[in-house]
Design an enzyme around this catalytic site. Structure first.
Site, PDB file in Angstrom:
ATOM      1  N   ASP A 183       0.891  -1.160   0.000  1.00 43.09           N
ATOM      2  CA  ASP A 183       0.000   0.000   0.000  1.00 43.09           C
ATOM      3  C   ASP A 183       0.930   1.210   0.000  1.00 43.09           C
ATOM      4  O   ASP A 183       1.686   1.417   0.965  1.00 43.09           O
ATOM      5  CB  ASP A 183      -0.867  -0.051   1.264  1.00 43.09           C
ATOM      6  CG  ASP A 183      -1.714   1.200   1.440  1.00 43.09           C
ATOM      7  OD1 ASP A 183      -1.532   2.198   0.699  1.00 43.09           O
ATOM      8  OD2 ASP A 183      -2.565   1.177   2.345  1.00 43.09           O
ATOM      9  N   ASN A 235      -6.195  13.313 -10.491  1.00 41.64           N
ATOM     10  CA  ASN A 235      -6.927  13.820 -11.658  1.00 41.64           C
ATOM     11  C   ASN A 235      -6.670  15.325 -11.735  1.00 41.64           C
ATOM     12  O   ASN A 235      -6.064  15.904 -10.832  1.00 41.64           O
ATOM     13  CB  ASN A 235      -8.424  13.496 -11.565  1.00 41.64           C
ATOM     14  CG  ASN A 235      -9.051  14.095 -10.329  1.00 41.64           C
ATOM     15  OD1 ASN A 235      -9.020  15.314 -10.136  1.00 41.64           O
ATOM     16  ND2 ASN A 235      -9.601  13.260  -9.456  1.00 41.64           N
ATOM     17  N   GLY A 252      -9.544   5.281  -5.879  1.00 38.27           N
ATOM     18  CA  GLY A 252      -8.301   4.534  -6.049  1.00 38.27           C
ATOM     19  C   GLY A 252      -7.180   5.030  -5.151  1.00 38.27           C
ATOM     20  O   GLY A 252      -7.387   5.389  -3.992  1.00 38.27           O
ATOM     21  N   VAL A 253      -6.000   5.067  -5.722  1.00 42.97           N
ATOM     22  CA  VAL A 253      -4.820   5.423  -4.935  1.00 42.97           C
ATOM     23  C   VAL A 253      -4.898   6.885  -4.475  1.00 42.97           C
ATOM     24  O   VAL A 253      -4.429   7.233  -3.385  1.00 42.97           O
ATOM     25  CB  VAL A 253      -3.530   5.107  -5.738  1.00 42.97           C
ATOM     26  CG1 VAL A 253      -3.318   6.055  -6.900  1.00 42.97           C
ATOM     27  CG2 VAL A 253      -2.319   5.074  -4.832  1.00 42.97           C
ATOM     28  N   ASP A 254      -5.530   7.734  -5.265  1.00 44.51           N
ATOM     29  CA  ASP A 254      -5.700   9.148  -4.917  1.00 44.51           C
ATOM     30  C   ASP A 254      -6.482   9.275  -3.598  1.00 44.51           C
ATOM     31  O   ASP A 254      -6.053   9.984  -2.663  1.00 44.51           O
ATOM     32  CB  ASP A 254      -6.453   9.818  -6.082  1.00 44.51           C
ATOM     33  CG  ASP A 254      -6.453  11.333  -6.046  1.00 44.51           C
ATOM     34  OD1 ASP A 254      -5.799  11.914  -5.168  1.00 44.51           O
ATOM     35  OD2 ASP A 254      -7.116  11.927  -6.921  1.00 44.51           O
ATOM     36  N   SER A 272      -2.502   5.373 -14.264  1.00 45.33           N
ATOM     37  CA  SER A 272      -3.487   5.113 -15.347  1.00 45.33           C
ATOM     38  C   SER A 272      -3.925   3.647 -15.446  1.00 45.33           C
ATOM     39  O   SER A 272      -4.717   3.329 -16.335  1.00 45.33           O
ATOM     40  CB  SER A 272      -2.981   5.578 -16.722  1.00 45.33           C
ATOM     41  OG  SER A 272      -2.958   6.989 -16.799  1.00 45.33           O
ATOM     42  N   VAL A 308      -8.849   3.004 -12.913  1.00 42.05           N
ATOM     43  CA  VAL A 308     -10.058   3.460 -13.607  1.00 42.05           C
ATOM     44  C   VAL A 308      -9.738   4.159 -14.932  1.00 42.05           C
ATOM     45  O   VAL A 308     -10.624   4.284 -15.778  1.00 42.05           O
ATOM     46  CB  VAL A 308     -10.947   4.381 -12.728  1.00 42.05           C
ATOM     47  CG1 VAL A 308     -11.489   3.629 -11.529  1.00 42.05           C
ATOM     48  CG2 VAL A 308     -10.224   5.625 -12.299  1.00 42.05           C
TER      49      VAL A 308
HETATM   50  P1  ADP Z   1      -5.825   5.863 -12.419  1.00 44.80           P
HETATM   51  O1  ADP Z   1      -7.039   6.760 -12.263  1.00 44.80           O
HETATM   52  O2  ADP Z   1      -4.571   6.652 -12.793  1.00 44.80           O
HETATM   53  O3  ADP Z   1      -6.087   4.693 -13.291  1.00 44.80           O
HETATM   54  P2  ADP Z   1      -6.199   4.296  -9.942  1.00 44.80           P
HETATM   55  O4  ADP Z   1      -6.034   4.823  -8.564  1.00 44.80           O
HETATM   56  O5  ADP Z   1      -7.579   3.926 -10.375  1.00 44.80           O
HETATM   57  O6  ADP Z   1      -5.522   5.390 -10.919  1.00 44.80           O
HETATM   58  O7  ADP Z   1      -5.272   3.031 -10.128  1.00 44.80           O
HETATM   59  C1  ADP Z   1      -3.877   3.098 -10.328  1.00 44.80           C
HETATM   60  C2  ADP Z   1      -3.205   1.866  -9.731  1.00 44.80           C
HETATM   61  O8  ADP Z   1      -3.041   2.087  -8.329  1.00 44.80           O
HETATM   62  C3  ADP Z   1      -3.993   0.561  -9.851  1.00 44.80           C
HETATM   63  O9  ADP Z   1      -3.067  -0.470 -10.245  1.00 44.80           O
HETATM   64  C4  ADP Z   1      -4.498   0.304  -8.439  1.00 44.80           C
HETATM   65  O10 ADP Z   1      -4.626  -1.085  -8.147  1.00 44.80           O
HETATM   66  C5  ADP Z   1      -3.377   0.913  -7.629  1.00 44.80           C
HETATM   67  N1  ADP Z   1      -3.687   1.277  -6.230  1.00 44.80           N
HETATM   68  C6  ADP Z   1      -4.870   1.583  -5.660  1.00 44.80           C
HETATM   69  N2  ADP Z   1      -4.715   1.864  -4.351  1.00 44.80           N
HETATM   70  C7  ADP Z   1      -3.375   1.728  -4.078  1.00 44.80           C
HETATM   71  C8  ADP Z   1      -2.558   1.863  -2.912  1.00 44.80           C
HETATM   72  N3  ADP Z   1      -3.084   2.207  -1.737  1.00 44.80           N
HETATM   73  N4  ADP Z   1      -1.225   1.627  -3.026  1.00 44.80           N
HETATM   74  C9  ADP Z   1      -0.679   1.296  -4.208  1.00 44.80           C
HETATM   75  N5  ADP Z   1      -1.379   1.155  -5.357  1.00 44.80           N
HETATM   76  C10 ADP Z   1      -2.717   1.353  -5.278  1.00 44.80           C
END
Ligand code: ADP
Length: 175
Positions: free
Chosen positions: A10, A24, A32-34, A123, A126
Site C-alpha cells: 500500500d 486527476n 483509487g490510490v488518490d 493510469s 479506472v
Molecule cells: P488511475 O485513475 O490513474 O487509473 P487508480 O487509482 O484507479 O488510478 O489506479 C492506479 C493503480 O493504483 C492501480 O493499479 C491500483 O490497483 C493501484 N492502487 C490503488 N490503491 C493503491 C494503494 N493504496 N497503493 C498502491 N497502489 C494502489
C-alpha cells in the site's frame, strides 16, 4: 545509477522521501490510490492542493504534468501528484502523456533532493491504460532518465497481478 524495483505494498505506508499520486486534473482527490493517499495524509493535503493555482477553471494540473506538496501525516515527506491519461484507444497520445508523468515526477523529485521515490501504476486503474504497455513505458522512461541523486525508485503494486507485470517489465528491459 537509479535502482528500479517492484514492490507489493500500500503506497501510503511507505517511508520513501516521496510518493507519487495518480491524481486527476482537479487535484482535489478521487478514488483509487488518490483517495487512499488523501485519507492517509489527512485534510491538510486537500487544503494544500486547493492552494495550487488553477490553470483553467477546475484544472490545477494538466494530463502528463506534475505538482508537489508536503506529505503531511504520511511517512513520506512529499506527495508528487501527476495526472495520467485516460485510455481512449491509443490515438490520443496516451503513451507520450504517460511517459511525461514519469519524467515530470522524477524532475520534481530531483529538484527537491528526493533520494527514494515510489510510483503507483499510473493510469492502470479506472483510467484503463493497458497494463503491460503502461509498465513498459514506465520502466523505459525511468531507465532513460539520468538523475544521480535519485538512488531508488519503487514501482508499487497493490495486487499480485500488477506486481507480476512490474517484474516482467523490469526483466524485459534488462535483457
Ligand atoms: P488511475 O485513475 O490513474 O487509473 P487508480 O487509482 O484507479 O488510478 O489506479 C492506479 C493503480 O493504483 C492501480 O493499479 C491500483 O490497483 C493501484 N492502487 C490503488 N490503491 C493503491 C494503494 N493504496 N497503493 C498502491 N497502489 C494502489
Amino acid at each position: 545509477m537509479t535502482q528500479l524495483r517492484a514492490l507489493r505494498a500500500d503506497i501510503t505506508t511507505l517511508q520513501t522521501d516521496a510518493i507519487v499520486n495518480a491524481a486527476n486534473e482537479t487535484l482535489l482527490g478521487g478514488g483509487g490510490v488518490d483517495g487512499a493517499i488523501h485519507r492517509a495524509a489527512g485534510p491538510e493535503l486537500l487544503a494544500a492542493c486547493r492552494k495550487l493555482p488553477e490553470l483553467r477553471p477546475g484544472v490545477r494540473c494538466e494530463t502528463g504534468q506534475a505538482r508537489i506538496t508536503p506529505g503531511f501525516r504520511l511517512a513520506a515527506r512529499y506527495v508528487i501528484h501527476t495526472v495520467g491519461p485516460v485510455w481512449q484507444g491509443g490515438g490520443e497520445a496516451e503513451a507520450q502523456l504517460l511517459a511525461s508523468c514519469y519524467a515530470n515526477a522524477v524532475t520534481l523529485a530531483a529538484e527537491h533532493a528526493v533520494r527514494e521515490l515510489a510510483f503507483p501504476a499510473i493510469s492502470c486503474g479506472v483510467y484503463r491504460f493497458p497494463k503491460t504497455e503502461a509498465c513498459r513505458i514506465a520502466v523505459e522512461t525511468l531507465r532513460s532518465l539520468a538523475q544521480p541523486a535519485l538512488a531508488s525508485v519503487y514501482l508499487v503494486a497493490f495486487d499480485l497481478e500488477m506486481f507480476e507485470l512490474w517484474q516482467a517489465a523490469l526483466e524485459d528491459s534488462s535483457r
